[in-house]
Design a protein around this motif. Structure first.
Motif, PDB file in Angstrom:
ATOM      1  N   ASP A 160       0.215   6.625   0.221  1.00  0.00           N
ATOM      2  CA  ASP A 160      -0.680   5.511   0.523  1.00  0.00           C
ATOM      3  C   ASP A 160      -1.598   5.333  -0.678  1.00  0.00           C
ATOM      4  OD1 ASP A 160      -2.551   3.718   1.394  1.00  0.00           O
ATOM      5  OD2 ASP A 160      -3.216   4.886   3.124  1.00  0.00           O
ATOM      6  N   ILE A 161      -1.319   4.348  -1.528  1.00  0.00           N
ATOM      7  CA  ILE A 161      -2.079   4.205  -2.767  1.00  0.00           C
ATOM      8  C   ILE A 161      -3.485   3.674  -2.529  1.00  0.00           C
ATOM      9  CG2 ILE A 161       0.007   3.907  -4.139  1.00  0.00           C
ATOM     10  CD1 ILE A 161      -0.822   0.918  -4.392  1.00  0.00           C
ATOM     11  N   GLY A 162      -3.808   3.346  -1.269  1.00  0.00           N
ATOM     12  CA  GLY A 162      -5.175   2.969  -0.948  1.00  0.00           C
ATOM     13  C   GLY A 162      -6.101   4.168  -0.862  1.00  0.00           C
ATOM     14  N   THR A 163      -5.531   5.373  -0.887  1.00  0.00           N
ATOM     15  CA  THR A 163      -6.349   6.584  -0.882  1.00  0.00           C
ATOM     16  C   THR A 163      -6.262   7.237  -2.256  1.00  0.00           C
ATOM     17  OG1 THR A 163      -4.582   8.100  -0.181  1.00  0.00           O
ATOM     18  CG2 THR A 163      -5.780   6.922   1.545  1.00  0.00           C
ATOM     19  N   LYS A 164      -7.393   7.739  -2.732  1.00  0.00           N
ATOM     20  CA  LYS A 164      -7.434   8.355  -4.066  1.00  0.00           C
ATOM     21  C   LYS A 164      -6.487   9.541  -4.149  1.00  0.00           C
ATOM     22  CE  LYS A 164     -10.999  10.869  -5.160  1.00  0.00           C
ATOM     23  NZ  LYS A 164     -12.372  11.289  -5.533  1.00  0.00           N
ATOM     24  N   GLU A 165      -6.438  10.347  -3.084  1.00  0.00           N
ATOM     25  CA  GLU A 165      -5.624  11.555  -3.112  1.00  0.00           C
ATOM     26  C   GLU A 165      -4.145  11.224  -3.280  1.00  0.00           C
ATOM     27  OE1 GLU A 165      -9.458  12.120  -1.199  1.00  0.00           O
ATOM     28  OE2 GLU A 165      -7.799  10.762  -0.722  1.00  0.00           O
ATOM     29  N   ASP A 166      -3.650  10.268  -2.483  1.00  0.00           N
ATOM     30  CA  ASP A 166      -2.231   9.904  -2.569  1.00  0.00           C
ATOM     31  C   ASP A 166      -1.907   9.233  -3.895  1.00  0.00           C
ATOM     32  OD1 ASP A 166      -1.744  10.969  -0.097  1.00  0.00           O
ATOM     33  OD2 ASP A 166      -0.749   9.189   0.698  1.00  0.00           O
ATOM     34  N   TYR A 167      -2.816   8.393  -4.368  1.00  0.00           N
ATOM     35  CA  TYR A 167      -2.567   7.699  -5.630  1.00  0.00           C
ATOM     36  C   TYR A 167      -2.461   8.695  -6.780  1.00  0.00           C
ATOM     37  CZ  TYR A 167      -3.090   4.496  -9.564  1.00  0.00           C
ATOM     38  OH  TYR A 167      -2.892   3.795 -10.739  1.00  0.00           O
ATOM     39  N   ILE A 168      -3.371   9.654  -6.832  1.00  0.00           N
ATOM     40  CA  ILE A 168      -3.326  10.664  -7.892  1.00  0.00           C
ATOM     41  C   ILE A 168      -2.084  11.533  -7.755  1.00  0.00           C
ATOM     42  CG2 ILE A 168      -4.479  12.719  -8.803  1.00  0.00           C
ATOM     43  CD1 ILE A 168      -7.147  11.346  -8.144  1.00  0.00           C
ATOM     44  N   SER A 169      -1.729  11.896  -6.510  1.00  0.00           N
ATOM     45  CA  SER A 169      -0.513  12.693  -6.300  1.00  0.00           C
ATOM     46  C   SER A 169       0.721  11.957  -6.776  1.00  0.00           C
ATOM     47  CB  SER A 169      -0.365  13.045  -4.808  1.00  0.00           C
ATOM     48  OG  SER A 169      -1.406  13.893  -4.375  1.00  0.00           O
ATOM     49  N   LEU A 170       0.775  10.654  -6.519  1.00  0.00           N
ATOM     50  CA  LEU A 170       1.908   9.844  -6.949  1.00  0.00           C
ATOM     51  C   LEU A 170       1.981   9.768  -8.471  1.00  0.00           C
ATOM     52  CD1 LEU A 170       4.278   7.979  -6.421  1.00  0.00           C
ATOM     53  CD2 LEU A 170       2.666   6.129  -5.938  1.00  0.00           C
ATOM     54  N   ILE A 171       0.853   9.555  -9.106  1.00  0.00           N
ATOM     55  CA  ILE A 171       0.818   9.507 -10.572  1.00  0.00           C
ATOM     56  C   ILE A 171       1.312  10.836 -11.142  1.00  0.00           C
ATOM     57  CG2 ILE A 171      -0.674   9.345 -12.588  1.00  0.00           C
ATOM     58  CD1 ILE A 171      -0.225   6.697 -11.195  1.00  0.00           C
ATOM     59  N   ASN A 172       0.834  11.927 -10.564  1.00  0.00           N
ATOM     60  CA  ASN A 172       1.248  13.250 -11.055  1.00  0.00           C
ATOM     61  C   ASN A 172       2.743  13.473 -10.868  1.00  0.00           C
ATOM     62  OD1 ASN A 172      -1.348  13.922 -11.849  1.00  0.00           O
ATOM     63  ND2 ASN A 172      -1.859  14.916  -9.906  1.00  0.00           N
ATOM     64  N   MET A 173       3.289  12.995  -9.743  1.00  0.00           N
ATOM     65  CA  MET A 173       4.714  13.148  -9.501  1.00  0.00           C
ATOM     66  C   MET A 173       5.535  12.343 -10.501  1.00  0.00           C
ATOM     67  SD  MET A 173       7.003  12.210  -6.133  1.00  0.00           S
ATOM     68  CE  MET A 173       7.329  10.551  -6.729  1.00  0.00           C
ATOM     69  N   ILE A 174       5.095  11.120 -10.784  1.00  0.00           N
ATOM     70  CA  ILE A 174       5.815  10.263 -11.729  1.00  0.00           C
ATOM     71  C   ILE A 174       5.844  10.903 -13.121  1.00  0.00           C
ATOM     72  CG2 ILE A 174       5.725   8.064 -12.969  1.00  0.00           C
ATOM     73  CD1 ILE A 174       6.831   7.714 -10.217  1.00  0.00           C
ATOM     74  N   HIS A 175       4.753  11.539 -13.500  1.00  0.00           N
ATOM     75  CA  HIS A 175       4.646  12.072 -14.863  1.00  0.00           C
ATOM     76  C   HIS A 175       5.093  13.531 -14.978  1.00  0.00           C
ATOM     77  CE1 HIS A 175       2.765   8.598 -16.702  1.00  0.00           C
ATOM     78  NE2 HIS A 175       1.982   8.472 -15.644  1.00  0.00           N
ATOM     79  N   SER A 176       5.479  14.139 -13.861  1.00  0.00           N
ATOM     80  CA  SER A 176       5.899  15.547 -13.927  1.00  0.00           C
ATOM     81  C   SER A 176       7.355  15.672 -14.406  1.00  0.00           C
ATOM     82  CB  SER A 176       5.744  16.189 -12.559  1.00  0.00           C
ATOM     83  OG  SER A 176       6.597  15.567 -11.612  1.00  0.00           O
ATOM     84  N   ASP A 211       0.834  -1.211   0.000  1.00  0.00           N
ATOM     85  CA  ASP A 211       0.000   0.000   0.000  1.00  0.00           C
ATOM     86  C   ASP A 211       0.864   1.254   0.000  1.00  0.00           C
ATOM     87  OD1 ASP A 211      -2.042  -1.757   0.328  1.00  0.00           O
ATOM     88  OD2 ASP A 211      -2.891  -0.819   2.098  1.00  0.00           O
ATOM     89  N   ASP A 212       2.019   1.169   0.655  1.00  0.00           N
ATOM     90  CA  ASP A 212       2.870   2.331   0.876  1.00  0.00           C
ATOM     91  C   ASP A 212       4.034   2.347  -0.100  1.00  0.00           C
ATOM     92  OD1 ASP A 212       1.321   3.218   2.941  1.00  0.00           O
ATOM     93  OD2 ASP A 212       2.567   2.403   4.535  1.00  0.00           O
ATOM     94  N   ILE A 213       4.110   3.403  -0.880  1.00  0.00           N
ATOM     95  CA  ILE A 213       5.226   3.628  -1.791  1.00  0.00           C
ATOM     96  C   ILE A 213       6.009   4.814  -1.256  1.00  0.00           C
ATOM     97  CG2 ILE A 213       5.931   4.050  -4.168  1.00  0.00           C
ATOM     98  CD1 ILE A 213       4.352   1.480  -3.853  1.00  0.00           C
ATOM     99  N   VAL A 214       7.312   4.647  -1.078  1.00  0.00           N
ATOM    100  CA  VAL A 214       8.146   5.701  -0.503  1.00  0.00           C
ATOM    101  C   VAL A 214       9.203   6.112  -1.518  1.00  0.00           C
ATOM    102  CG1 VAL A 214       9.614   6.408   1.415  1.00  0.00           C
ATOM    103  CG2 VAL A 214       7.779   4.734   1.803  1.00  0.00           C
ATOM    104  N   PHE A 215       9.229   7.401  -1.828  1.00  0.00           N
ATOM    105  CA  PHE A 215      10.217   7.937  -2.749  1.00  0.00           C
ATOM    106  C   PHE A 215      11.136   8.897  -2.017  1.00  0.00           C
ATOM    107  CE2 PHE A 215       7.271   6.537  -6.031  1.00  0.00           C
ATOM    108  CZ  PHE A 215       8.139   6.101  -7.019  1.00  0.00           C
ATOM    109  N   GLY A 216      12.412   8.785  -2.268  1.00  0.00           N
ATOM    110  CA  GLY A 216      13.387   9.700  -1.677  1.00  0.00           C
ATOM    111  C   GLY A 216      14.687   9.618  -2.452  1.00  0.00           C
ATOM    112  N   GLU A 217      15.547  10.583  -2.219  1.00  0.00           N
ATOM    113  CA  GLU A 217      16.825  10.614  -2.932  1.00  0.00           C
ATOM    114  C   GLU A 217      17.913   9.825  -2.216  1.00  0.00           C
ATOM    115  OE1 GLU A 217      17.852  14.677  -3.549  1.00  0.00           O
ATOM    116  OE2 GLU A 217      16.167  15.085  -4.889  1.00  0.00           O
ATOM    117  N   GLY A 218      17.668   9.467  -0.953  1.00  0.00           N
ATOM    118  CA  GLY A 218      18.681   8.754  -0.191  1.00  0.00           C
ATOM    119  C   GLY A 218      18.465   7.251  -0.209  1.00  0.00           C
ATOM    120  N   LYS A 219      18.710   6.617   0.918  1.00  0.00           N
ATOM    121  CA  LYS A 219      18.574   5.166   1.035  1.00  0.00           C
ATOM    122  C   LYS A 219      17.107   4.753   0.882  1.00  0.00           C
ATOM    123  CE  LYS A 219      22.308   4.752   4.463  1.00  0.00           C
ATOM    124  NZ  LYS A 219      22.607   4.384   5.865  1.00  0.00           N
TER     125      LYS A 219
END
Length: 266
Positions: A250-266, A128-136
């Protein structure tokens, strides 16, 4: 070193109905990859060598995704398009699978990995949880904490007070920046949360966790909660909480899922 991990992926995905009637939440596309691929890649990059994925009978598509498709490979070879296979993801990390016959909760899903883990420390990653960061990678941060202190470590995220009722929230003693000794955990507190530190889907446990899961007694039809085992564990042994560096979705929530999609495609 932590070499094994469990990824529970057998839930019904009720927060994302009706689409999860036919598409597992773990297979939701993020860019050109499904969510669970990001989690498997995170574990692999962190040094995990063996992963047990907990599935249900409706999640065979997950097993198929991480396997070769001989028919597709033969078709592409015939069409002189074998170069497209370079996009196929077959992880180097060894994958194992087992089924959770009944949806009896996250604690039950993790407990199914007891024989697989044996007497070793292990990671748990919730897809459910996808974590993006520049470090470890997120789970690597917890592995490093385990390696330093020799105790279980749980990933935390600072959350706004009005959202704390959605999460497990810890009570803890501050040890250093972003590091806490957990003394208690409240699941989805309705009032008076003990902190603003919510548990996210990244854990590193000593094998003693299974002894606490073994002791949980539930009535017929009730779920075995991982939180209940953790509450018992922190009462008798040291467990650390660490605020994870990186942005968690948290991809189980519409808001986070859409935010993640937008970040990937930005």
């Amino acid at each position: 070193m932590v070499k094994k991990a469990i990824i529970p992926a057998a839930g019904y995905g009720t927060r994302s109905l009706p689409i999860t009637k036919v598409i597992p939440k773990e297979m939701f596309p993020i860019g050109l990859k499904p969510a669970i691929q990001y989690v498997v890649e995170e574990a692999s990059e962190a040094g995990i060598e063996q992963i047990l994925i907990i599935v249900s009978r409706t999640k065979n598509v997950i097993v198929d995704y991480f396997d070769h498709s001989l028919e597709l490979e033969a078709f592409l070879e015939k069409k002189n398009q074998a170069h497209l296979l370079a996009k196929e993801f077959i992880p180097k990390t060894q994958l194992y699978y087992t089924r959770q016959p009944y949806a009896r909760g996250l604690g039950d899903a993790v407990h199914l990995g007891k024989a697989f883990i044996g007497n070793e420390p292990f990671a748990v990653l919730l897809p459910d949880d996808i974590v993006f960061g520049e470090g470890k990678p997120a789970i690597r941060q917890l592995i490093d904490t385990y390696m330093q202190y020799g105790h279980s470590a749980i990933g935390l995220n600072e959350v706004k007070e009005e959202d704390l009722h959605k999460y497990g929230v810890i009570k803890g003693e501050g040890l250093a920046e972003n590091m806490y000794k957990i003394t208690d955990m409240i699941e989805k507190p309705k009032t008076n949360p003990p902190s603003n530190l919510a548990v996210i889907g990244r854990y590193v446990f000593t094998p003693s966790l299974f002894s606490y899961l073994d002791r949980i007694k539930v009535k017929e039809g009730e779920e075995i909660q991982l939180t209940d085992a953790i509450k018992e564990m922190v009462a008798t042994e040291t467990c650390y909480g660490q605020v994870i560096e990186g942005r968690r979705f948290d991809i189980g929530t519409k808001e986070d899922y859409i935010s993640l999609i937008n970040m990937i495609h930005s």
